[in-house]
Design an enzyme around this catalytic site. Structure first.
Site, PDB file in Angstrom:
ATOM      1  N   GLU A 337     103.329  27.253  75.023  1.00  0.00           N
ATOM      2  CA  GLU A 337     104.717  27.939  75.038  1.00  0.00           C
ATOM      3  C   GLU A 337     105.181  28.664  76.293  1.00  0.00           C
ATOM      4  O   GLU A 337     105.834  29.615  76.154  1.00  0.00           O
ATOM      5  CB  GLU A 337     104.615  29.029  73.947  1.00  0.00           C
ATOM      6  CG  GLU A 337     104.254  28.483  72.731  1.00  0.00           C
ATOM      7  CD  GLU A 337     103.991  29.513  71.479  1.00  0.00           C
ATOM      8  OE1 GLU A 337     104.425  29.333  70.184  1.00  0.00           O
ATOM      9  OE2 GLU A 337     103.207  30.546  71.769  1.00  0.00           O
TER      10      GLU A 337
HETATM   11  C1  ACM Z   1      99.522  28.852  70.168  1.00  0.00           C
HETATM   12  O1  ACM Z   1      99.445  29.277  69.013  1.00  0.00           O
HETATM   13  N1  ACM Z   1     100.454  29.478  70.837  1.00  0.00           N
HETATM   14  C2  ACM Z   1      98.360  28.269  70.930  1.00  0.00           C
END
Ligand code: ACM
Length: 523
Positions: A337
């Protein structure tokens, strides 16, 4: 006179009532489990009809001079003592009867973690190819004793076990759970209790998510503000916290004594607000102020300045100090992310950081987005959301850790009424958590591409140990079974009965589990 009689009668009535209640506990928690009630389900079980009785004179025997086995013998004494009160003795001379005999045997078909357990009327033997197998044999013994063995205070009963033979070894080499200590901080004792949960179900990996936007949780001596400042809050604005390196080593040792490897994760280049708030020079706009500490639960807004050489010095220092206190083979560098990092910056950053991990003699793990970078030989990609990323990682020669959010994220609510947890990956009732096969979940990610299963617990809504227990139980035993037991022998319809019986074990251990209506819980 009449009043006195009435009082006496009432007292007698109360006494009988109390006795009945006590008996009720006695009849259940002290019931002798069968060999067909184990979680994870063993590979081979042959139940017999007799009983072995553990008592204060039972010996644990180990070969002369084997310190690893001696340590396992001491562990047996520690786990059996609170409920039994027995002060079991260790001896190096074989005993004809009333002993628990630990031995290593030259049978590599058991692999590094398998064991053979025989319980007869006169004693118990555990054979294994490696010490880890003996340790797992001991976990099986714990589950074969009446559930009251899990209590932390004395229980007066016959400590009987059903006789029979078990031959058992794991399907996957990596079996574990992740704990997010960044969004909410959990102290050393909480982490140790979590480790004990993993060990009980024969898991061998604890993935610790040590840094995120909301907090930096591990002391780095060269960059002290990471903890002096970057650790001082958490989601919702509590005081946060961190582990000193000594405390971290204590956790690692506690885990190692239970054959559990700690995988430390420093998430980067995103999920780094706590570091960016601590050191202005990690930001691209160094002259601007650092960002403030963050106590919300949004993701994807922070990034280390990947153009800045100081950032690489920082990362190198962090990885060096972390590697020095981490005996396990892995360093996890996150990589998920990173929405605030341009792709053309992300790739060279992840490439360079992988080289830094290699320099420390460690193997890289990254969340599945790491597949966008060039993968070093031996790098593991942790599948959580994007199957295209994971397939790409496989194409690049990487092995996969299975942590599918929609199945294995223990922070997902059970259903829409769950008071804790989120549901962005869906609701995960206990049957959904259990009923999947890592080797068939994603097409073109096959058995031989997969090293194992890690079930993550993110802590946006998880504040206390009680909260941890409520989300982890009863899903964790299912993940342990998925990773240990052959898929061919598994079904929810059969598993849910064993899980229901484990209600007694969870109760005896004071585990605050979610009593799913899908399961008939035995108390
Ligand atoms: C995640 O749940 N951002 C690895």
């Amino acid at each position: 006179m009449l009043q006195r009689r009435l009082l006496a009668f009432l007292a007698l009535f109360l006494l009988v009532l109390v006795a009945c209640n006590n008996n009720q506990t006695a009849a259940t928690e002290q019931e002798i489990p069968t060999l067909n009630n184990l979680i994870p389900k063993p590979v081979q079980v042959k139940a017999d009809t007799g009983f072995f009785t553990l008592n204060d004179s039972t010996f644990i025997t180990v070969p002369v001079g084997d310190t690893a086995l001696l340590q396992i013998a001491r562990y047996i004494i520690t786990v059996l003592k609170p409920a039994t009160g027995f002060k079991l003795k260790i001896d190096t001379n074989p005993k004809p009867s009333n002993s628990i005999t630990l031995a290593l045997v030259n049978d590599s078909s058991l692999n590094n973690e398998g064991y053979e357990l025989k319980v007869s009327n006169s004693g118990i033997t555990i054979n294994a190819f490696q010490p880890a197998g003996l340790f797992y044999g001991v976990q099986t013994i714990r589950q074969l004793l009446p559930a009251a063995i899990g209590k932390d205070s004395l229980v007066i009963t016959n400590w009987q076990m059903a006789t029979g033979a078990i031959r058992d070894y794991p399907e996957y080499a990596m079996r574990g759970a992740m704990l997010d200590v960044a969004r909410h901080f959990f102290d050393v004792d909480a982490v140790k209790r979590y480790i004990d949960f993993l060990a009980y179900y024969k898991m061998n990996t604890l993935h610790l998510h040590l840094s995120d936007d909301q907090g930096w949780r591990i002391e780095i001596k060269k960059w002290p503000r990471l903890t002096e400042y970057g650790s001082t809050t958490q989601v919702g604005g509590g005081q946060g916290g961190f582990y000193t390196q000594e405390q971290y080593k204590d956790i690692v040792t506690y885990a190692a004594n239970r054959f559990i490897t700690v995988i430390p994760e420093i998430d980067m280049p995103g999920h780094t607000n706590a570091a960016l708030a601590s050191y202005p020079e990690l930001n691209c706009n160094e002259k601007d102020k650092s960002p403030k500490l963050y106590t919300g639960i949004e993701v994807g807004f922070s990034t280390l300045c990947t153009q800045n050489e100081k950032v690489y010095q920082f990362v190198d220092d962090v990885l060096k100090e972390l590697a020095a206190i981490t005996p396990g083979p892995y360093l996890h560098i996150g990589g998920d992310e990173s929405h605030a990092t341009k792709k053309e910056d992300y790739i060279p950053f992840m490439n360079r950081v992988q080289t830094m991990v290699k320099k420390q003699g460690k193997q890289v793990i990254g969340w599945d987005e790491i597949a966008n970078a060039t993968l070093q030989p031996g790098t593991l990609a942790q599948y959580w959301a994007d199957s295209a990323n994971s397939k790409n990682a496989v194409k690049k020669g990487a092995k996969i850790i299975m942590s599918p959010a929609a199945r294995s994220y223990m922070d997902m609510q059970y259903d829409s009424t769950s008071k804790l947890g989120l549901h962005w990956a869906g609701y995960i009732e206990v049957d959904k958590a259990y009923s999947w096969n890592p080797a068939t979940l994603v097409d073109s990610i096959e058995r031989n591409n997969i090293v194992g299963v890690i079930a993550p617990l993110w802590s946006e809504t998880i504040v206390t140990m009680n909260d941890i227990e409520y989300m982890v139980f009863p899903r964790l035993p299912g993940y342990a079974e998925i990773a240990w037991s052959p898929a061919s022998g598994r079904s929810w319809e059969e598993y849910k009965n064993r899980l229901g019986n484990h209600g007694r074990q969870m109760k005896a251990k004071h585990i605050n589990y979610y009593p799913s209506k899908l399961v008939d819980w035995k108390q």
